[in-house]
Design a protein around this motif. Structure first.
Motif, PDB file in Angstrom:
ATOM      1  N   CYS A   6       0.839  -1.181   0.000  1.00  8.73           N
ATOM      2  CA  CYS A   6       0.000   0.000   0.000  1.00  8.73           C
ATOM      3  C   CYS A   6       0.883   1.243   0.000  1.00  8.73           C
ATOM      4  O   CYS A   6       2.024   1.192   0.436  1.00  8.73           O
ATOM      5  N   PRO A   7       0.349   2.365  -0.474  1.00  8.81           N
ATOM      6  CA  PRO A   7       1.133   3.598  -0.396  1.00  8.81           C
ATOM      7  C   PRO A   7       1.102   4.122   1.052  1.00  8.81           C
ATOM      8  O   PRO A   7       0.124   3.969   1.758  1.00  8.81           O
ATOM      9  N   GLY A   8       2.154   4.668   1.554  1.00  8.73           N
ATOM     10  CA  GLY A   8       2.170   5.231   2.893  1.00  8.73           C
ATOM     11  C   GLY A   8       2.582   4.212   3.941  1.00  8.73           C
ATOM     12  O   GLY A   8       3.219   3.202   3.649  1.00  8.73           O
ATOM     13  N   THR A   9       2.181   4.467   5.170  1.00  8.69           N
ATOM     14  CA  THR A   9       2.570   3.638   6.311  1.00  8.69           C
ATOM     15  C   THR A   9       1.485   2.612   6.617  1.00  8.69           C
ATOM     16  O   THR A   9       0.310   2.932   6.632  1.00  8.69           O
ATOM     17  N   PHE A  10       1.894   1.403   6.874  1.00  3.36           N
ATOM     18  CA  PHE A  10       0.983   0.328   7.273  1.00  3.36           C
ATOM     19  C   PHE A  10       1.261   0.025   8.737  1.00  3.36           C
ATOM     20  O   PHE A  10       2.383  -0.289   9.112  1.00  3.36           O
ATOM     21  N   THR A  11       0.231   0.144   9.597  1.00  7.39           N
ATOM     22  CA  THR A  11       0.395  -0.049  11.038  1.00  7.39           C
ATOM     23  C   THR A  11      -0.495  -1.188  11.507  1.00  7.39           C
ATOM     24  O   THR A  11      -1.660  -1.267  11.125  1.00  7.39           O
ATOM     25  N   VAL A  12       0.058  -2.052  12.339  1.00  6.34           N
ATOM     26  CA  VAL A  12      -0.705  -3.144  12.942  1.00  6.34           C
ATOM     27  C   VAL A  12      -0.623  -2.967  14.449  1.00  6.34           C
ATOM     28  O   VAL A  12       0.451  -2.822  15.013  1.00  6.34           O
ATOM     29  N   GLN A  13      -1.799  -2.956  15.116  1.00  6.15           N
ATOM     30  CA  GLN A  13      -1.836  -2.869  16.572  1.00  6.15           C
ATOM     31  C   GLN A  13      -2.393  -4.186  17.103  1.00  6.15           C
ATOM     32  O   GLN A  13      -3.341  -4.724  16.547  1.00  6.15           O
ATOM     33  N   ALA A  14      -1.796  -4.659  18.176  1.00  8.48           N
ATOM     34  CA  ALA A  14      -2.230  -5.930  18.746  1.00  8.48           C
ATOM     35  C   ALA A  14      -2.104  -5.871  20.259  1.00  8.48           C
ATOM     36  O   ALA A  14      -1.416  -5.014  20.801  1.00  8.48           O
ATOM     37  N   ALA A  15      -2.796  -6.754  20.914  1.00  6.44           N
ATOM     38  CA  ALA A  15      -2.716  -6.855  22.363  1.00  6.44           C
ATOM     39  C   ALA A  15      -2.644  -8.321  22.739  1.00  6.44           C
ATOM     40  O   ALA A  15      -2.992  -9.201  21.949  1.00  6.44           O
ATOM     41  N   THR A  16      -2.194  -8.582  23.949  1.00  7.66           N
ATOM     42  CA  THR A  16      -2.148  -9.961  24.434  1.00  7.66           C
ATOM     43  C   THR A  16      -2.943 -10.041  25.728  1.00  7.66           C
ATOM     44  O   THR A  16      -3.165  -9.042  26.409  1.00  7.66           O
ATOM     45  N   HIS A  17      -3.360 -11.245  26.062  1.00  7.91           N
ATOM     46  CA  HIS A  17      -4.102 -11.472  27.307  1.00  7.91           C
ATOM     47  C   HIS A  17      -3.601 -12.758  27.936  1.00  7.91           C
ATOM     48  O   HIS A  17      -3.573 -13.804  27.282  1.00  7.91           O
ATOM     49  N   ASP A  18      -3.207 -12.667  29.195  1.00 11.30           N
ATOM     50  CA  ASP A  18      -2.771 -13.845  29.930  1.00 11.30           C
ATOM     51  C   ASP A  18      -4.002 -14.562  30.472  1.00 11.30           C
ATOM     52  O   ASP A  18      -4.718 -14.026  31.318  1.00 11.30           O
ATOM     53  N   TRP A  19      -4.310 -15.741  29.995  1.00 13.02           N
ATOM     54  CA  TRP A  19      -5.520 -16.464  30.372  1.00 13.02           C
ATOM     55  C   TRP A  19      -5.383 -17.211  31.684  1.00 13.02           C
ATOM     56  O   TRP A  19      -6.350 -17.661  32.244  1.00 13.02           O
ATOM     57  N   GLY A  20      -4.189 -17.336  32.215  1.00 15.28           N
ATOM     58  CA  GLY A  20      -4.010 -17.986  33.511  1.00 15.28           C
ATOM     59  C   GLY A  20      -4.368 -19.465  33.463  1.00 15.28           C
ATOM     60  O   GLY A  20      -4.640 -20.036  32.404  1.00 15.28           O
TER      61      GLY A  20
END
Length: 124
Positions: A6-20
């Motif tokens: 794609c033209p420009g910046t490609f950003t990916v945001q993610a999170a994690t969760h500790d399920w215990g």
């Protein structure tokens, strides 16, 4: 493989969760009606209010019946609940413990002494 173009910046945001770790608890199955169809079903109504007479709205409860049947729920805005198709004999009801309200701060001792002195004639 996934390729993004794609033209420009490609950003990916993610999170994690500790399920215990896992846990276990006894399942509480709803009571199913039993008996003759020509007999009206059993029902129970409960109500709970505080010492000032105010209803205990939203308080959780459990109703214990013979045969290890437990019916649970929360009281309505008037502090009441109604259940139909329950066993014939209730043993007892348990309400969740209430959280105490914080104490109001007491007046300073000097203020109490001054108020007492003014009522008793002003002698220290």
């Amino acid at each position: 493989d996934i390729t993004f173009t794609c033209p420009g910046t490609f950003t990916v945001q993610a999170a994690t969760h500790d399920w215990g770790g896992g846990s276990s608890a006894a399942a509480q199955l709803p009571h199913l009606p039993e008996g003759a169809l020509d007999r009206p079903p059993n029902w129970i109504a409960i109500g709970h209010s505080g010492p000032d007479g105010e209803p205990m709205a939203g308080q959780s409860y459990k109703i214990f019946f013979e045969g290890h049947v437990v019916v649970s729920g929360q009281l309505d805005a008037q502090g009441r609940a109604w259940h139909e198709n329950v066993p014939a004999r209730a043993l007892h009801v348990e309400y969740e413990p209430r959280q105490p309200q914080p104490d109001k701060p007491w007046p300073a001792l000097s203020d109490l002494v001054a108020a007492a002195q003014s009522k008793l004639g002003g002698q220290p």
